[in-house]
Design an enzyme around this catalytic site. Sequence first.
Site, mmCIF file in Angstrom:
data_model
loop_
_atom_site.group_PDB
_atom_site.id
_atom_site.type_symbol
_atom_site.label_atom_id
_atom_site.label_comp_id
_atom_site.label_asym_id
_atom_site.label_seq_id
_atom_site.Cartn_x
_atom_site.Cartn_y
_atom_site.Cartn_z
ATOM 1 C CB THR A 12 -0.889 0.027 1.274
ATOM 2 O OG1 THR A 12 -0.016 -0.190 2.401
ATOM 3 C CG2 THR A 12 -1.953 -1.052 1.232
ATOM 4 N N GLY A 13 2.158 1.149 0.145
ATOM 5 C CA GLY A 13 3.032 2.323 0.255
ATOM 6 C C GLY A 13 3.388 2.905 -1.103
ATOM 7 C CB CYS A 130 16.639 6.250 -4.601
ATOM 8 S SG CYS A 130 16.711 7.361 -3.191
ATOM 9 C CG HIS A 237 16.721 11.237 -6.353
ATOM 10 N ND1 HIS A 237 15.679 11.944 -5.807
ATOM 11 C CD2 HIS A 237 16.984 10.220 -5.489
ATOM 12 C CE1 HIS A 237 15.320 11.382 -4.661
ATOM 13 N NE2 HIS A 237 16.092 10.332 -4.451
HETATM 14 P P1 A2P Z 1 0.229 0.362 5.781
HETATM 15 O O1 A2P Z 1 -0.327 1.053 4.574
HETATM 16 O O2 A2P Z 1 -0.692 -0.719 6.273
HETATM 17 O O3 A2P Z 1 0.697 1.274 6.852
HETATM 18 P P2 A2P Z 1 5.438 4.341 2.773
HETATM 19 O O4 A2P Z 1 6.901 4.131 2.666
HETATM 20 O O5 A2P Z 1 4.821 4.956 1.550
HETATM 21 O O6 A2P Z 1 5.038 5.039 4.046
HETATM 22 O O7 A2P Z 1 4.789 2.851 2.875
HETATM 23 C C1 A2P Z 1 5.146 1.931 3.864
HETATM 24 C C2 A2P Z 1 4.523 0.583 3.550
HETATM 25 O O8 A2P Z 1 4.971 -0.334 4.560
HETATM 26 C C3 A2P Z 1 3.004 0.574 3.614
HETATM 27 O O9 A2P Z 1 2.514 -0.380 2.717
HETATM 28 C C4 A2P Z 1 2.768 0.140 5.054
HETATM 29 O O10 A2P Z 1 1.520 -0.477 5.271
HETATM 30 C C5 A2P Z 1 3.856 -0.892 5.208
HETATM 31 N N1 A2P Z 1 4.197 -1.131 6.611
HETATM 32 C C6 A2P Z 1 4.619 -0.250 7.543
HETATM 33 N N2 A2P Z 1 4.829 -0.858 8.722
HETATM 34 C C7 A2P Z 1 4.531 -2.162 8.540
HETATM 35 C C8 A2P Z 1 4.532 -3.322 9.378
HETATM 36 N N3 A2P Z 1 4.893 -3.254 10.655
HETATM 37 N N4 A2P Z 1 4.150 -4.500 8.830
HETATM 38 C C9 A2P Z 1 3.783 -4.567 7.535
HETATM 39 N N5 A2P Z 1 3.763 -3.524 6.697
HETATM 40 C C10 A2P Z 1 4.128 -2.335 7.187
#
Ligand code: A2P
Length: 332
Positions: A12-13, A130, A237
Amino acid sequence: MKKYNIAVVGATGMVGRTFLKVLEEINLPVENYYLLASSRSAGSKITFMGKEYTIEELNENSFDRDIDIALFSAGGSTSEKFAPIAASKGVVVIDNSSAWRMDPKVPLVVPEVNPEDLKWHNGIIANPNCSTIQAMVALRPLQLKYGIKRIVYSTYQAVSGAGMGGYQDLENGIKGMAPKKFNHPIFNNCLPQIDVFLPNGYTKEEMKMVNETKKILGDDNMKITATTVRVPVFDCHSESINVELEKPFDLDELKNVLANAPGLVLEDDIDNCVYPMAVNAKGKNETFVGRVRRDESLDNGVNLWVVADNIRKGAATNAVQIAQKMIEMGLI
Ligand code: A2P
């Protein structure tokens, strides 16, 4: 032909979503995908490859099934904990965080540059920083042809490298609002600080460039210095790279070496004001090089301007290309 099961951790990030876009574009032989994130987004839906997927919560049992490859981009602490769990279950982890990059048992790979390092992996492969990745694509061909003595990096890095918070600081700053992610306003400004400061006065980002370059190019004695700067640009970048080569060179021949290097596009026509720019590199998987000119203050010096999409080649594209290369090399 074998088909693979791929998990995307952090789906999802910002980088995770780009993993999905790149996977849609690069045709890998895949049987099943599993999309994982934190409990915050577990149960939510993502449409990918024309199909609706439900996000699963990452936990200790997530890899107790037939998964061949896991692409991780969920932060350093998640990688530290879960990459070894996945690897212990036979999954090949391609990790975008900095957690494993400098571990001597973990290959640090840019597929166009050091694919042979994939052969000695122990279950975890690290995706470089990156700003390092795009520099490697431009520098490896010069190292092979002329040898490299010293590198001076000066970067102009987009706010997307700092995640959604970085994006929002620039958007809000344009409207006159105070920053939340950065220590200072990023709109109308340049911040000569990316990540925290270390005892030697360099930032962590700068030392990542120095140390990762040595590891990827396989030369601990290379002299390298870096200044990394956050600029008010949303994506891509840009880097000024000054290189002192071991051997003399002919400038046209050197340009030809760059023009023929894998993953690199030479954009260098100063008569028509053609050079790489962030606005043109956005959404592309290649790295762009231009402003190639002799450093007249050195015997064998050359200056380069190197631009790439930091979320694509700097993160998601490179990780997916590692998976693709491992399949091609018969390593998975
Ligand atoms: P979530 O959307 O559920 O918070 P970004 O770098 O754009 O902030 O995205 C970070 C990604 O890592 C997101 O998909 C986030 O999920 C996921 N994430 C962050 N912490 C955890 C965790 N403890 N376990 C699994 N996924 C994580």
